[in-house]
Design a protein around this motif. Structure first.
Motif, PDB file in Angstrom:
ATOM      1  N   GLY A   1      41.405  30.604  25.161  1.00 19.63           N
ATOM      2  CA  GLY A   1      40.864  31.372  24.052  1.00 19.63           C
ATOM      3  C   GLY A   1      40.170  32.610  24.577  1.00 19.63           C
ATOM      4  N   ALA A   2      40.346  33.710  23.876  1.00 16.70           N
ATOM      5  CA  ALA A   2      39.668  34.943  24.274  1.00 16.70           C
ATOM      6  C   ALA A   2      38.233  34.904  23.763  1.00 16.70           C
ATOM      7  N   ASP A   3      37.522  33.897  24.232  1.00 13.68           N
ATOM      8  CA  ASP A   3      36.103  33.707  23.951  1.00 13.68           C
ATOM      9  C   ASP A   3      35.591  32.732  24.999  1.00 13.68           C
ATOM     10  N   SER A   4      34.481  33.062  25.624  1.00 13.39           N
ATOM     11  CA  SER A   4      34.034  32.295  26.791  1.00 13.39           C
ATOM     12  C   SER A   4      33.687  30.849  26.474  1.00 13.39           C
ATOM     13  N   HIS A   5      33.344  30.556  25.220  1.00 11.51           N
ATOM     14  CA  HIS A   5      32.945  29.186  24.893  1.00 11.51           C
ATOM     15  C   HIS A   5      34.106  28.310  24.433  1.00 11.51           C
ATOM     16  N   THR A   6      35.324  28.753  24.750  1.00  8.19           N
ATOM     17  CA  THR A   6      36.508  27.934  24.491  1.00  8.19           C
ATOM     18  C   THR A   6      36.450  26.615  25.258  1.00  8.19           C
TER      19      THR A   6
ATOM     20  N   GLY B   1      19.475  24.225  34.296  1.00  5.88           N
ATOM     21  CA  GLY B   1      18.235  24.470  35.008  1.00  5.88           C
ATOM     22  C   GLY B   1      18.254  23.904  36.408  1.00  5.88           C
ATOM     23  N   MET B   2      18.992  22.816  36.595  1.00  2.00           N
ATOM     24  CA  MET B   2      19.062  22.130  37.883  1.00  2.00           C
ATOM     25  C   MET B   2      19.994  22.850  38.868  1.00  2.00           C
ATOM     26  N   ILE B   3      21.174  23.298  38.395  1.00  2.00           N
ATOM     27  CA  ILE B   3      22.155  23.877  39.317  1.00  2.00           C
ATOM     28  C   ILE B   3      22.245  25.394  39.231  1.00  2.00           C
ATOM     29  N   GLY B   4      21.685  25.999  38.177  1.00  2.00           N
ATOM     30  CA  GLY B   4      21.707  27.444  38.043  1.00  2.00           C
ATOM     31  C   GLY B   4      22.912  27.955  37.277  1.00  2.00           C
ATOM     32  N   VAL B   5      22.844  29.228  36.882  1.00  2.00           N
ATOM     33  CA  VAL B   5      23.908  29.812  36.059  1.00  2.00           C
ATOM     34  C   VAL B   5      25.195  30.055  36.846  1.00  2.00           C
ATOM     35  N   ASP B   6      25.143  29.950  38.168  1.00  2.00           N
ATOM     36  CA  ASP B   6      26.365  30.049  38.966  1.00  2.00           C
ATOM     37  C   ASP B   6      26.610  28.791  39.791  1.00  2.00           C
ATOM     38  N   GLY B   7      25.942  27.715  39.407  1.00  2.00           N
ATOM     39  CA  GLY B   7      26.032  26.477  40.179  1.00  2.00           C
ATOM     40  C   GLY B   7      27.370  25.785  40.108  1.00  2.00           C
ATOM     41  N   ALA B   8      28.166  26.104  39.082  1.00  2.00           N
ATOM     42  CA  ALA B   8      29.494  25.486  38.945  1.00  2.00           C
ATOM     43  C   ALA B   8      30.569  26.559  38.888  1.00  2.00           C
TER      44      ALA B   8
ATOM     45  N   MET C   1      28.599  24.683  26.690  1.00  3.73           N
ATOM     46  CA  MET C   1      27.747  25.472  27.568  1.00  3.73           C
ATOM     47  C   MET C   1      28.076  25.310  29.046  1.00  3.73           C
ATOM     48  N   ALA C   2      29.233  24.710  29.369  1.00  3.68           N
ATOM     49  CA  ALA C   2      29.655  24.640  30.771  1.00  3.68           C
ATOM     50  C   ALA C   2      29.758  26.041  31.369  1.00  3.68           C
ATOM     51  N   ILE C   3      30.205  26.986  30.556  1.00  5.49           N
ATOM     52  CA  ILE C   3      30.348  28.361  31.032  1.00  5.49           C
ATOM     53  C   ILE C   3      29.006  28.964  31.430  1.00  5.49           C
ATOM     54  N   GLU C   4      27.916  28.461  30.849  1.00  8.30           N
ATOM     55  CA  GLU C   4      26.599  29.008  31.183  1.00  8.30           C
ATOM     56  C   GLU C   4      26.127  28.559  32.564  1.00  8.30           C
TER      57      GLU C   4
ATOM     58  N   GLY D   1      28.523  28.726  34.885  1.00  2.39           N
ATOM     59  CA  GLY D   1      29.609  29.339  35.633  1.00  2.39           C
ATOM     60  C   GLY D   1      30.880  28.524  35.655  1.00  2.39           C
ATOM     61  N   GLY D   2      30.899  27.376  34.954  1.00  9.09           N
ATOM     62  CA  GLY D   2      32.029  26.468  35.021  1.00  9.09           C
ATOM     63  C   GLY D   2      33.312  27.056  34.454  1.00  9.09           C
ATOM     64  N   LYS D   3      34.443  26.676  35.052  1.00  9.89           N
ATOM     65  CA  LYS D   3      35.742  27.032  34.485  1.00  9.89           C
ATOM     66  C   LYS D   3      35.972  26.248  33.211  1.00  9.89           C
ATOM     67  N   ASN D   4      35.539  24.988  33.217  1.00  7.71           N
ATOM     68  CA  ASN D   4      35.654  24.142  32.034  1.00  7.71           C
ATOM     69  C   ASN D   4      34.687  22.972  32.167  1.00  7.71           C
ATOM     70  N   GLY D   5      34.420  22.328  31.050  1.00  5.69           N
ATOM     71  CA  GLY D   5      33.681  21.073  31.037  1.00  5.69           C
ATOM     72  C   GLY D   5      34.588  20.037  30.411  1.00  5.69           C
ATOM     73  N   ILE D   6      34.496  18.778  30.848  1.00  9.06           N
ATOM     74  CA  ILE D   6      35.421  17.779  30.301  1.00  9.06           C
ATOM     75  C   ILE D   6      34.798  16.390  30.328  1.00  9.06           C
ATOM     76  N   PHE D   7      35.072  15.624  29.264  1.00  9.85           N
ATOM     77  CA  PHE D   7      34.585  14.257  29.108  1.00  9.85           C
ATOM     78  C   PHE D   7      35.761  13.286  29.116  1.00  9.85           C
ATOM     79  N   PRO D   8      35.542  12.058  29.561  1.00  7.42           N
ATOM     80  CA  PRO D   8      36.581  11.027  29.430  1.00  7.42           C
ATOM     81  C   PRO D   8      36.820  10.709  27.960  1.00  7.42           C
ATOM     82  N   VAL D   9      38.008  10.250  27.670  1.00  4.87           N
ATOM     83  CA  VAL D   9      38.369   9.943  26.276  1.00  4.87           C
ATOM     84  C   VAL D   9      38.074   8.479  26.012  1.00  4.87           C
ATOM     85  N   ASP D  10      36.961   8.211  25.334  1.00  5.87           N
ATOM     86  CA  ASP D  10      36.578   6.837  25.012  1.00  5.87           C
ATOM     87  C   ASP D  10      36.825   6.556  23.538  1.00  5.87           C
TER      88      ASP D  10
END
Length: 422
Positions: free
Chosen positions: A121-126, A184-191, A217-220, A222-231
Motif C-alpha cells: 500500500g502506498a501508505d506507511s501504515h499498511t 521506547g525499548m528498541i527505538g524508532v530504528d530498532g527494527a 505501528m511496526a513502522i514506527e 523502522g520495521g518492514k512489517n509486523g506479524i502475528f500468528p493466526v490463532d
C-alpha cells in the motif's frame, strides 16, 4: 535453516521453496492499496507505462480518506483523479464518502485482507494487516503504480526480530501501550527493515483491535512489517468478515531471529510517547511524578485507534462526565460501520453529552490535514501514531501519543492523566 512467518509467505508468493534474509525476490501481490494522497501520483506514473489496464480490478483498493470529505479545491481534485481512475478501470474496491473509512480500519472489515496474503500500500501504515497473519508493507507511489499494472513487486526478504509476549495485561493496558513500550525499548530504528514477529502466550489476551494497533505501528520502530500468528481469535475475525481463501503459515521451530525480546504484559503500565518521537516514552507513574502537563486538545481515532474497542473504552471513561473547560475533544470512528455501532450502542450520545465532537471517518487531524490543526504552542494527547515536529499543525505544537483510555481521561482533567484519576 528454518523460515519465519514472513519468509514463508514471501517464498510462496515468489514461487520458491525457500527464501533467506537479504534475498531479492519478485512476488505476486494479493492486494494493492492507495489513498487520496498517494494514488494520484501512482496514477500519473502508471500513465507512463502505456498499459491497457490494471492487472486485476478485484485486487486493487482505492480509499480516499486523508483529506475527505474534501477540505479544499486541491484535495477535491485529488479525489476526482482517483474517482475517475476507479471508474475507468472498473475498480471493485473503491470506497468514497458514505461508504469509505480510514483505509487500514476499512480493508480488514471489508474482508480484503486475510492470512497469507502479500499486500502493498502506498501508505506507511499498511503493515496493519500483519495482525491477521499477512505480509503487508508500505511502498512508494511508483511501486504502487507498478503493482497495479503488473500485480508484482520486488522485495528484499527481511530478517526478523521475535517479540515473545507473556502474561495477562492489566485493565487499562491496550495494544497501544504495548507497542509504545516496545518502541521506547528498541527505538524508532530498532527494527529497521526487519520483520517484527509477535509470539507467546500473552497474545491470547489481545483482541484483534489490540493486534491491529500493534502491527500498525511496526513502522514506527523502522520495521518492514509486523506479524502475528493466526490463532482462533484471528480465524474468528476472518470468517466473520471474509469469504476469500487464505493460507495459514507458521514459523519453523529453527527459524532465525536477529534478536529475541521477552515482554511480560502483566508488568506493563500505561505509556505515553512525548514529543517529538514515538520512542520518547514515559509510563503514567513517571508522568504523575512530573509537573502537570496541561493540554488543549484530545484526538481519539485514526488507523491506529479508531476501532470499536477504542471507542468503547473512551465511552466508558467519559460516561457521566464532562471534558475540561476550554478543552477540544475530537472523536473519529474508523469506518461507517464502526460509526453506526457507536450510535447503536450509545457511545455517540455519551461523547456529545461529555462535550466532545464526533466526525465522519477521516484521517484528518492525524497528519495535520484538517479537523483539529494545532496552533502555536498548543498540546494534544492523541491516539494517532506519529508525534513528529509539526505533524498536527504549528511547528511549536506538541503531540503526546497515548491509548484511548489515557486520552479520554486527559480530556476530562485537562492534563495528561490515567483513568484512575477521573
Amino acid at each position: 535453516m528454518g523460515m519465519t512467518m514472513t519468509q514463508k509467505i514471501l517464498a510462496r508468493a515468489a514461487g520458491l521453496e525457500s527464501v533467506c534474509a537479504g534475498q531479492l525476490i519478485e512476488a505476486n501481490l494479493d492486494l494493492v492499496l492507495g489513498n487520496d494522497i498517494t494514488s494520484p501520483v501512482a496514477i500519473k506514473e502508471m500513465d507512463k507505462f502505456h498499459t491497457n489496464g490494471v492487472f486485476d480490478k478485484n485486487k486493487i483498493a482505492l480509499v480516499p480518506d486523508h483529506f475527505v470529505p474534501n477540505k479544499d479545491i486541491k484535495s477535491a481534485q485529488h479525489c476526482k483523479c482517483v474517482r475517475e481512475f476507479a471508474k475507468k478501470h472498473d475498480i471493485t474496491n473503491y470506497f468514497e464518502v458514505g461508504e469509505m473509512g480510514i483505509e487500514h480500519a476499512l480493508l480488514p472489515e471489508k474482508g480484503l485482507t486475510v492470512p497469507g496474503d502479500v499486500i502493498i500500500g502506498a501508505d506507511s501504515h499498511t503493515c496493519t494487516y500483519g495482525a491477521l497473519g499477512a505480509f503487508s508493507t508500505g511502498v512508494g507511489s511508483t511501486d504502487m503504480a507498478a503493482g497495479m499494472a503488473t500485480g508484482k513487486a520486488w522485495f528484499k526478504v527481511p530478517a526478523a526480530i521475535q517479540f515473545v509476549l507473556t502474561g495477562k495485561p492489566a485493565k487499562w493496558i491496550s495494544g497501544k501501550d504495548i507497542i509504545l513500550h516496545i518502541i521506547g525499548m528498541i527505538g524508532v530504528d530498532g527494527a529497521l527493515y526487519k520483520s517484527m514477529e509477535f509470539t507467546g502466550d500473552g497474545i491470547a489476551y489481545l483482541s484483534m483491535d489490540d493486534r491491529f494497533t500493534i502491527a500498525n505501528m511496526a513502522i514506527e520502530a523502522g520495521g518492514k512489517n509486523g506479524i502475528f500468528p493466526v490463532d482462533d481469535i484471528a480465524l474468528e475475525y476472518v470468517k466473520a468478515h471474509s469469504d476469500k481463501p487464505y493460507t495459514v503459515f507458521e514459523a519453523d521451530s529453527d527459524a532465525v531471529y536477529d534478536q529475541v525480546y521477552t515482554i511480560d504484559l502483566s508488568a506493563l503500565k500505561p505509556t505515553v510517547a512525548f514529543p517529538h518521537l514515538p520512542e520518547n516514552t514515559h509510563t503514567i507513574d513517571e508522568i504523575q511524578a512530573m509537573e502537570d502537563i496541561f493540554i488543549d486538545q484530545v484526538v481519539i481515532g485514526s488507523c491506529t485507534n479508531g476501532r470499536p474497542e477504542d471507542l468503547r473504552i473512551a465511552a466508558e471513561i467519559l460516561s457521566g462526565k464532562h471534558i475540561a473547560k476550554g478543552m477540544r475533544c475530537i472523536i473519529i470512528p474508523g469506518t461507517q460501520a464502526i460509526y453506526m455501532q457507536a450510535i447503536e450502542e450509545g457511545w455517540v450520545k455519551t461523547f456529545i453529552e461529555a462535550g466532545a465532537i464526533v466526525s465522519t471517518p477521516t484521517c484528518g487531524p492525524c497528519l495535520g490535514g484538517y479537523l483539529g490543526i494545532l496552533a502555536e504552542n498548543e498540546r494534544c494527547v492523541s491516539t494517532t501514531n506519529r508525534n513528529f515536529v509539526g505533524r498536527m499543525g504549528h511547528i511549536t505544537s506538541e503531540i503526546y501519543l497515548a491509548s484511548p483510555a489515557i486520552a479520554a481521561a486527559s480530556a476530562i482533567t485537562g492534563k495528561i492523566s490515567s483513568p484512575e484519576e477521573v
